[in-house]
Design a protein around this motif. Structure first.
Motif, short mmCIF file in Angstrom:
data_model
loop_
_atom_site.label_atom_id
_atom_site.label_comp_id
_atom_site.label_asym_id
_atom_site.label_seq_id
_atom_site.Cartn_x
_atom_site.Cartn_y
_atom_site.Cartn_z
N ILE A 1 0.86 -1.19 0.00
CA ILE A 1 0.00 0.00 0.00
C ILE A 1 0.89 1.23 0.00
CG2 ILE A 1 -1.68 1.37 1.29
CD1 ILE A 1 -2.89 -1.16 2.37
N SER A 2 0.76 2.06 -1.02
CA SER A 2 1.50 3.33 -1.06
C SER A 2 0.62 4.42 -0.46
CB SER A 2 1.87 3.69 -2.51
OG SER A 2 0.72 3.75 -3.33
N VAL A 3 1.20 5.22 0.43
CA VAL A 3 0.45 6.24 1.15
C VAL A 3 1.41 7.37 1.52
CG1 VAL A 3 0.80 4.99 3.32
CG2 VAL A 3 -1.05 6.67 3.15
N ASP A 4 0.92 8.60 1.50
CA ASP A 4 1.75 9.73 1.90
C ASP A 4 1.95 9.74 3.41
OD1 ASP A 4 2.04 10.59 -0.70
OD2 ASP A 4 0.34 11.97 -0.61
N CYS A 5 3.02 10.39 3.85
CA CYS A 5 3.37 10.36 5.27
C CYS A 5 2.71 11.47 6.08
CB CYS A 5 4.88 10.43 5.43
SG CYS A 5 5.59 12.04 5.05
N ASP A 6 1.92 12.34 5.43
CA ASP A 6 1.38 13.50 6.14
C ASP A 6 0.14 13.19 6.96
OD1 ASP A 6 -0.50 13.15 4.14
OD2 ASP A 6 0.16 14.87 2.96
N GLY A 7 -0.39 11.96 6.87
CA GLY A 7 -1.55 11.59 7.67
C GLY A 7 -2.88 12.06 7.11
N GLN A 8 -2.90 12.61 5.92
CA GLN A 8 -4.16 13.08 5.34
C GLN A 8 -5.04 11.94 4.86
OE1 GLN A 8 -2.30 16.41 2.72
NE2 GLN A 8 -4.29 17.19 3.33
N ASP A 9 -4.42 10.86 4.39
CA ASP A 9 -5.19 9.71 3.92
C ASP A 9 -5.65 8.88 5.11
OD1 ASP A 9 -4.72 10.37 1.21
OD2 ASP A 9 -2.75 9.42 1.31
N ASP A 10 -6.92 8.51 5.11
CA ASP A 10 -7.53 7.81 6.23
C ASP A 10 -6.89 6.44 6.42
OD1 ASP A 10 -9.16 6.90 8.22
OD2 ASP A 10 -10.96 6.73 6.98
N PHE A 11 -6.27 6.22 7.58
CA PHE A 11 -5.59 4.96 7.86
C PHE A 11 -6.56 3.77 7.84
CE2 PHE A 11 -2.01 7.07 10.57
CZ PHE A 11 -1.62 7.78 9.45
N ASP A 12 -7.79 3.99 8.26
CA ASP A 12 -8.75 2.89 8.35
C ASP A 12 -9.14 2.35 6.98
OD1 ASP A 12 -8.79 2.98 11.12
OD2 ASP A 12 -10.45 4.42 11.20
#
Length: 326
Positions: free
Chosen positions: A108-119
């Motif tokens: 899973i690719s995801v940005d590190c800023d926490g804007q994308d919902d972890f759930d």
């Protein structure tokens, strides 16, 4: 054939691929959240205990790499690679995907800023077990955006699709991909990367998961309007030749108008009804010159990309790695 956790006790090994560039403010805040999510998913039996969090330092000039190495020394689930210099977000994501593909079943690719919902990760993994190889994270709404941000973002996706660059509406780079997709993706050797448009080209069963996007947990965005426009233009010229065809159509239209104009001038001369003047001539020259320069610019962009692709330069160079698993 669908896969379910009940049918297979060997649950998938997940790697989170997280690009970072000058994120010394936000990384200490979000890294524990990523670890908490990994542990939670392990506890539920969604992923295996071999799952990891892989940070890709895209040549940061601050203490980002020091933070990554410190995280790794405290918990072996944190791993990191560092690029030799800043090469851009898309190349950083690619470096992480290629690093993880030999170790993980799903990434899973995801940005590190926490804007994308972890759930949303739980839903993505569930979709993988349902038989999907690519799961796109799609924003459910843009109500929290300003009018300008919402207008430009929506226009961005519409223009890309109109010009032949296949993209998923309201999808950035928050996605799950399986190992076989990454193995197939490794055969794509483009230097000019636009990952959002390349993954649909790979194929394989895909679906979407909607999520709410939040504000950054700390720090400021490193993706201003200029970079967004550059990414959009790169996506269009890397995935589609439709702008060239539009130029051809525009050239044919201008030629037709010019031909009609020549006939009109000849008729005027034959009837003796001519008036000398510079205004009409100047307007025509400016219009045709503008079309020519615009057309040359677009063609030049394609020629430049061909030039860069012909060099076969590496898309990323890893200079450092954190220590391996304990």
């Amino acid at each position: 054939m669908e896969k379910t956790i009940d049918e297979a006790r060997d649950v998938a090994c997940l790697y989170l691929v997280i690009p970072c560039y000058n994120e010394e403010q936000v990384l200490p805040v979000t890294a524990p959240r990523f670890l908490e999510k990994i542990k939670e998913m392990e506890g539920r039996g969604l992923i295996s205990g071999e799952s990891r969090i892989l940070f890709i330092d895209d040549g940061s000039s601050d203490s980002t790499w020091s933070i990554v190495t410190a995280l790794n020394s405290r918990d072996h689930r944190f791993q990191g690679i560092r690029q030799s210099r800043n090469r851009g977000h898309q190349n950083a994501v690619l470096a992480g995907l290629m690093e993880a593909r030999s170790k993980a079943d799903i990434v899973i690719s995801v940005d590190c800023d926490g804007q994308d919902d972890f759930d949303a990760m739980d839903a993505m993994v569930d979709k993988y077990y349902d038989g999907y190889d690519v799961v796109y994270g799609v924003r459910s709404s843009r109500e929290s955006d300003t009018f300008f941000k919402r207008f430009t973002a929506e226009s961005f996706y519409r223009i890309l699709n109109a010009l032949g660059a296949e993209t998923i509406y309201n999808h950035a780079d928050y996605r799950l991909t399986s190992k076989r997709v990454l193995n197939a993706f490794a055969d794509f050797h483009e230097v000019n990367l636009y990952l959002r448009g390349l993954f649909p080209l790979v194929g394989f069963p895909s679906t979407t998961v909607e999520y709410e996007r939040h504000e950054r947990m700390a720090g400021s965005s490193h993706y201003p309007l200029a970079k967004m426009l550059s990414l959009a233009f790169n996506g269009i010229t890397s995935l589609s030749i439709k702008p060239i065809r539009l130029i051809t159509g525009l050239g044919a239209f201008v030629s037709l108008v010019s031909f009609i104009g020549v006939i009109w001038v000849i008729c005027k001369v034959a009837s003796g009804d001519t008036v000398s003047g510079w205004a009409s001539t100047a307007c025509i020259l400016c219009f045709v010159s503008g079309v020519q320069l615009l057309s040359l610019g677009v063609i030049g962009e394609y020629v430049g990309k061909i030039y860069m692709e012909s060099k076969h330069r590496p898309r990323y160079i890893i200079s450092d790695r954190t220590s391996g698993d304990e």
